[in-house]
Design a protein around this motif. Sequence first.
Motif, PDB file in Angstrom:
ATOM      1  N   PHE A  68      25.547  -8.939  -4.716  1.00  0.00           N
ATOM      2  CA  PHE A  68      24.342  -7.954  -3.836  1.00  0.00           C
ATOM      3  C   PHE A  68      25.053  -8.186  -2.511  1.00  0.00           C
ATOM      4  O   PHE A  68      25.179  -8.625  -1.903  1.00  0.00           O
ATOM      5  N   PRO A  69      25.803  -6.568  -2.482  1.00  0.00           N
ATOM      6  CA  PRO A  69      25.595  -5.868  -1.454  1.00  0.00           C
ATOM      7  C   PRO A  69      25.253  -5.736  -0.024  1.00  0.00           C
ATOM      8  O   PRO A  69      25.355  -5.802   0.843  1.00  0.00           O
ATOM      9  N   GLU A  70      23.556  -6.266  -0.865  1.00  0.00           N
ATOM     10  CA  GLU A  70      22.582  -6.470   1.176  1.00  0.00           C
ATOM     11  C   GLU A  70      23.049  -7.087   1.976  1.00  0.00           C
ATOM     12  O   GLU A  70      22.597  -7.373   2.748  1.00  0.00           O
ATOM     13  N   THR A  71      23.729  -8.303   1.206  1.00  0.00           N
ATOM     14  CA  THR A  71      24.129  -9.858   2.356  1.00  0.00           C
ATOM     15  C   THR A  71      25.911  -9.805   2.599  1.00  0.00           C
ATOM     16  O   THR A  71      26.294  -9.296   2.276  1.00  0.00           O
ATOM     17  N   GLY A  72      25.679 -10.558   3.696  1.00  0.00           N
ATOM     18  CA  GLY A  72      26.525  -9.519   4.932  1.00  0.00           C
ATOM     19  C   GLY A  72      27.956 -11.568   4.551  1.00  0.00           C
ATOM     20  O   GLY A  72      27.388 -11.906   3.945  1.00  0.00           O
ATOM     21  N   GLU A  73      28.775 -10.978   5.813  1.00  0.00           N
ATOM     22  CA  GLU A  73      29.206 -12.406   5.988  1.00  0.00           C
ATOM     23  C   GLU A  73      29.724 -13.215   6.080  1.00  0.00           C
ATOM     24  O   GLU A  73      29.708 -14.155   6.422  1.00  0.00           O
ATOM     25  N   ASP A  74      28.485 -13.009   7.149  1.00  0.00           N
ATOM     26  CA  ASP A  74      27.952 -13.867   8.308  1.00  0.00           C
ATOM     27  C   ASP A  74      26.803 -15.228   7.984  1.00  0.00           C
ATOM     28  O   ASP A  74      25.786 -14.985   7.004  1.00  0.00           O
TER      29      ASP A  74
ATOM     30  N   GLU B  90      17.350 -17.689  -5.869  1.00  0.00           N
ATOM     31  CA  GLU B  90      17.879 -18.179  -7.072  1.00  0.00           C
ATOM     32  C   GLU B  90      18.604 -18.101  -7.558  1.00  0.00           C
ATOM     33  O   GLU B  90      19.081 -19.063  -8.488  1.00  0.00           O
ATOM     34  N   ASP B  91      19.588 -17.348  -7.413  1.00  0.00           N
ATOM     35  CA  ASP B  91      21.021 -17.011  -7.897  1.00  0.00           C
ATOM     36  C   ASP B  91      21.605 -18.675  -7.334  1.00  0.00           C
ATOM     37  O   ASP B  91      22.647 -19.470  -7.688  1.00  0.00           O
ATOM     38  N   VAL B  92      21.619 -18.819  -6.011  1.00  0.00           N
ATOM     39  CA  VAL B  92      22.300 -19.188  -5.465  1.00  0.00           C
ATOM     40  C   VAL B  92      21.986 -20.578  -5.750  1.00  0.00           C
ATOM     41  O   VAL B  92      22.666 -22.039  -5.804  1.00  0.00           O
ATOM     42  N   ASN B  93      20.392 -21.119  -6.430  1.00  0.00           N
ATOM     43  CA  ASN B  93      19.849 -22.489  -6.430  1.00  0.00           C
ATOM     44  C   ASN B  93      20.828 -22.904  -7.529  1.00  0.00           C
ATOM     45  O   ASN B  93      20.903 -23.691  -8.465  1.00  0.00           O
TER      46      ASN B  93
END
Length: 288
Positions: A204-210, A250-253
Amino acid sequence: MEILEDPIKSSENARHMGVRVSELHQVPLEEQDLEIVERKGVGHPDHICDAIMNEVSVALSKEYLKRYGHVQHHNIDKALLAAGEVQRRYGGGEVRRPMLMVFGDRATYDVDGDPIPVDELAVDTAKKWLKKNLRFVDPDRHVRYQVELKKGSAALTDIFKRQGKFFGANDTSAAVGYAPLSNTEKIVLQTERYINSPSFKKEFPETGEDVKIMGAREGKDLTLTVALAFVDKFIENESQYFKRKAEVEEDVNRFVRNRVKFDSANVNINTLDKRGRGMDGIYLTVLG
């Protein structure tokens, strides 16, 4: 119950406190009805400030050791990361005004006329940390640096010139620690580390570190509320944002439910989002 060490027998030992162990009378945390845990991830401003100042202290201590054989007086634990200004845009926005990193407190700038490049070391250390930990932040273009470290007071710096096996303390302080982590604490920590892991960012490259996670356990039911910055250059429109967010959620759940034994466990991401509000209704950033 209270246990006290052997009575103090000499004036030399009189300066040392005994060890006291007391029993805490309360319901164990895991058995309490309500538990709330928060974790601020590597890209959260609070985490950035703490981590960088810690690295500056380590780097400065190493420089002192290399030059003089022992650490000189310094207090490197105060920082401010002032917000910059960006223009968000689907497909990629721009930074209009960089962030400002301010370093505060005190350090030893010279020993017997030998100057130490404290300011340069602080800025260089910050740039290295930013480059290593934040994928989309250019330490030279996206951040300005303002070093407000000052020389330590004579009374405190003098401690490090005194002879003896041990240096005297330059401050009074108290520390609090506990172990082990509760199951809620463990999963909150594990989830943040998972979201900021290389494998997750590859998927998921669109997710940032914050990232900020609030875990709330009510009885045997767990809810994780996650604030997760998305990076605009990977998102073409509102529809794609909500599609990718659903896949992330869904993935994190799945990750959480495979690791806990609560009656229920649910993860909710960016709960302020609202369809139809355009850029104002989604958590989209330029730098993540």
